[in-house]
Design a protein around this motif. Structure first.
Motif, PDB file in Angstrom:
ATOM      1  N   ALA A 170      -6.312 -13.614   9.691  1.00 14.21           N
ATOM      2  CA  ALA A 170      -5.809 -12.269   9.461  1.00 14.21           C
ATOM      3  C   ALA A 170      -6.058 -11.780   8.043  1.00 14.21           C
ATOM      4  N   VAL A 171      -6.270 -12.709   7.108  1.00 12.71           N
ATOM      5  CA  VAL A 171      -6.470 -12.300   5.706  1.00 12.71           C
ATOM      6  C   VAL A 171      -7.838 -12.740   5.184  1.00 12.71           C
ATOM      7  N   LEU A 172      -8.764 -13.027   6.095  1.00 15.24           N
ATOM      8  CA  LEU A 172     -10.079 -13.503   5.659  1.00 15.24           C
ATOM      9  C   LEU A 172     -10.800 -12.515   4.739  1.00 15.24           C
ATOM     10  N   PRO A 173     -10.817 -11.214   5.040  1.00 16.89           N
ATOM     11  CA  PRO A 173     -11.512 -10.304   4.126  1.00 16.89           C
ATOM     12  C   PRO A 173     -10.938 -10.340   2.710  1.00 16.89           C
ATOM     13  N   GLU A 174      -9.604 -10.433   2.608  1.00 14.23           N
ATOM     14  CA  GLU A 174      -8.974 -10.483   1.298  1.00 14.23           C
ATOM     15  C   GLU A 174      -9.314 -11.789   0.572  1.00 14.23           C
ATOM     16  N   LEU A 175      -9.311 -12.892   1.327  1.00 14.33           N
ATOM     17  CA  LEU A 175      -9.675 -14.168   0.720  1.00 14.33           C
ATOM     18  C   LEU A 175     -11.135 -14.162   0.289  1.00 14.33           C
ATOM     19  N   GLN A 176     -11.963 -13.530   1.088  1.00 15.88           N
ATOM     20  CA  GLN A 176     -13.378 -13.429   0.730  1.00 15.88           C
ATOM     21  C   GLN A 176     -13.544 -12.715  -0.609  1.00 15.88           C
ATOM     22  N   ALA A 177     -12.818 -11.624  -0.776  1.00 13.26           N
ATOM     23  CA  ALA A 177     -12.907 -10.890  -2.041  1.00 13.26           C
ATOM     24  C   ALA A 177     -12.314 -11.693  -3.191  1.00 13.26           C
ATOM     25  N   SER A 178     -11.196 -12.391  -2.919  1.00 12.76           N
ATOM     26  CA  SER A 178     -10.522 -13.132  -3.981  1.00 12.76           C
ATOM     27  C   SER A 178     -11.332 -14.336  -4.437  1.00 12.76           C
ATOM     28  N   LEU A 179     -11.954 -15.029  -3.464  1.00 12.09           N
ATOM     29  CA  LEU A 179     -12.709 -16.241  -3.779  1.00 12.09           C
ATOM     30  C   LEU A 179     -14.176 -15.971  -4.045  1.00 12.09           C
ATOM     31  N   GLY A 180     -14.619 -14.734  -3.820  1.00 11.93           N
ATOM     32  CA  GLY A 180     -16.024 -14.423  -4.012  1.00 11.93           C
ATOM     33  C   GLY A 180     -16.915 -15.170  -3.039  1.00 11.93           C
TER      34      GLY A 180
END
Length: 395
Positions: free
Chosen positions: A36-46
């Motif tokens: 559910a939060v993959l896009p946010e994690l993608q942005a946070s972790l680059g």
């Protein structure tokens, strides 16, 4: 723990099944919290796009390792299942919340998602064991509700993405952790050990193999393995199929349709549970596995017919998951009473390991074959599963 009674028992209190279902849904929501939060994690972790699959796979591998460990040490049969469910729910909630502090480390995120998967081994199969301790004669119906709750949890991230959310991703993770912890507490406080809960087993390495000495259990387990070859692969590639068939649809519409198709499995699970009371779990599981296998075959033509693809996928969503609780019920009934938890955990572990191979193979085939010819190969699983079920009809 109480031993299995010989006298006729009063019906379980009305609160038991709803509490087990709610607790199971709450606990297994941890499974897909990362999705559910993959896009946010993608942005946070680059992260690069291909790295996102690592987070999902970490949960799967953790779950497989956890179920193997639980089965090896017979924990599900040596510790009160409601206590084990509570501990794993609380620790899983902590591991999920710790993702807030690993948002700058891919390694930390992978380890925490793997730990969450490991702890889910004390939630999903243990919830089925708790249900088995209360519903001996109506186990197919009870587990139908449990798997239906799990399916809705599986589909829920797609619904979130379809309608969007104003919640920060940190708040979403904390809310899911609180939900999981609450589910564990409800199970422990409101669902005592059931009257059909046999005495726990001593730790013996042979327990892992002993459960497969029962002919009916082998038949149910191998039927389940054939089912698992198909199930998670269909779920994993539903968004891909929809995007292939409807390239002009917006992402939000594709996401909502993905939710509906996967969530349709809850109808098959709950409906199959009721049908099992009249026809028996063997026949319900056989019928749904046969129908889902036929969907694999017909996909060759239907994938090229967008006008009928959506109702076809909804039907496939119903039958591809509806046999799962019946196979679990058959496994629980066939297992030695003191090894029910071990049987459920080891069979579930092998089934989930099979899903990894099926998903990876399908993903590879999609790079070298026309799309419409790939999913027919999933029929191999249902075919072998149907053949394996023959002893259930000749006992």
């Amino acid at each position: 723990m109480s031993s299995t009674p010989t006298a006729t028992l009063a019906p379980p209190p009305a609160r038991i099944l709803p509490t087990i279902v709610l607790s199971q849904f709450a606990g297994t929501s941890l499974w897909f919290a990362g999705n559910a939060v993959l896009p946010e994690l993608q942005a946070s972790l680059g992260l690069q796009q291909e790295a996102l699959g690592w987070l999902t796979s970490a949960v799967q591998f953790g779950f497989i390792l956890g179920t193997l460990c639980f089965a090896f040490f017979s924990l599900a049969d040596r510790i009160s299942p409601r206590l084990l469910f509570l501990l794993c729910s609380l620790l899983g909630a902590v591991a999920n919340a710790m993702m807030l502090f690993s948002a700058n480390s891919l390694t930390g995120a992978l380890l925490l998602r793997g730990a969450t998967g490991f702890l889910l081994a004390g939630i999903y199969p243990i919830g089925m064991k708790i249900a088995a301790s209360w519903y001996s004669g109506k186990l197919g119906k009870a587990i139908g509700y449990l798997v239906g709750a799990l399916i809705l949890g599986t589909a829920f991230p797609h619904l979130l993405r379809g309608f969007g959310t104003a919640l920060p991703w940190q708040t979403m993770l904390l809310a899911i952790s609180l939900l999981a912890a609450t589910g564990g507490l409800l199970m422990y406080l409101l669902v005592p050990d059931g009257p059909y809960l046999a005495k726990g087993a001593r730790f013996e390495v042979a327990n892992l193999l002993r459960v497969f000495q029962v002919r009916e259990l082998r038949a149910a387990a191998f039927g389940y393995f054939g089912h698992m070859w198909e199930l998670y692969t269909v779920w994993a590639f539903v968004p891909f199929i929809l995007a292939y068939a409807y390239p002009d649809w917006p992402q939000e519409q594709l996401a909502v349709c993905s939710f509906l198709i996967i969530a349709a499995g809850a109808v098959g699970s709950v409906g199959g549970g009721y049908l099992s009371q009249r026809w028996g779990s063997e026949r319900v599981a056989f019928a749904q596995l046969l129908l889902s296998g036929l969907c694999c075959i017909f996909s060759v033509w239907v994938l090229q017919m967008p006008a009928v693809l959506l109702p076809f996928l909804l039907f496939w969503g119903v039958v591809v998951a509806g046999d799962s609780p019946q196979f679990s019920a058959l496994t629980a009934r066939a297992a030695p009473p003191h090894l029910v938890g071990t049987a459920l955990t080891v069979v579930t572990s092998i089934g989930f390991a099979i899903t990894i191979f099926s998903i990876q193979l399908t993903g590879y085939l999609l790079t070298i074959m026309p799309v419409q010819w790939v999913f027919i190969l999933l029929f191999i699983g249902p075919l072998l599963g149907l053949l394996s079920m023959r002893p259930l009809f000749t006992k």
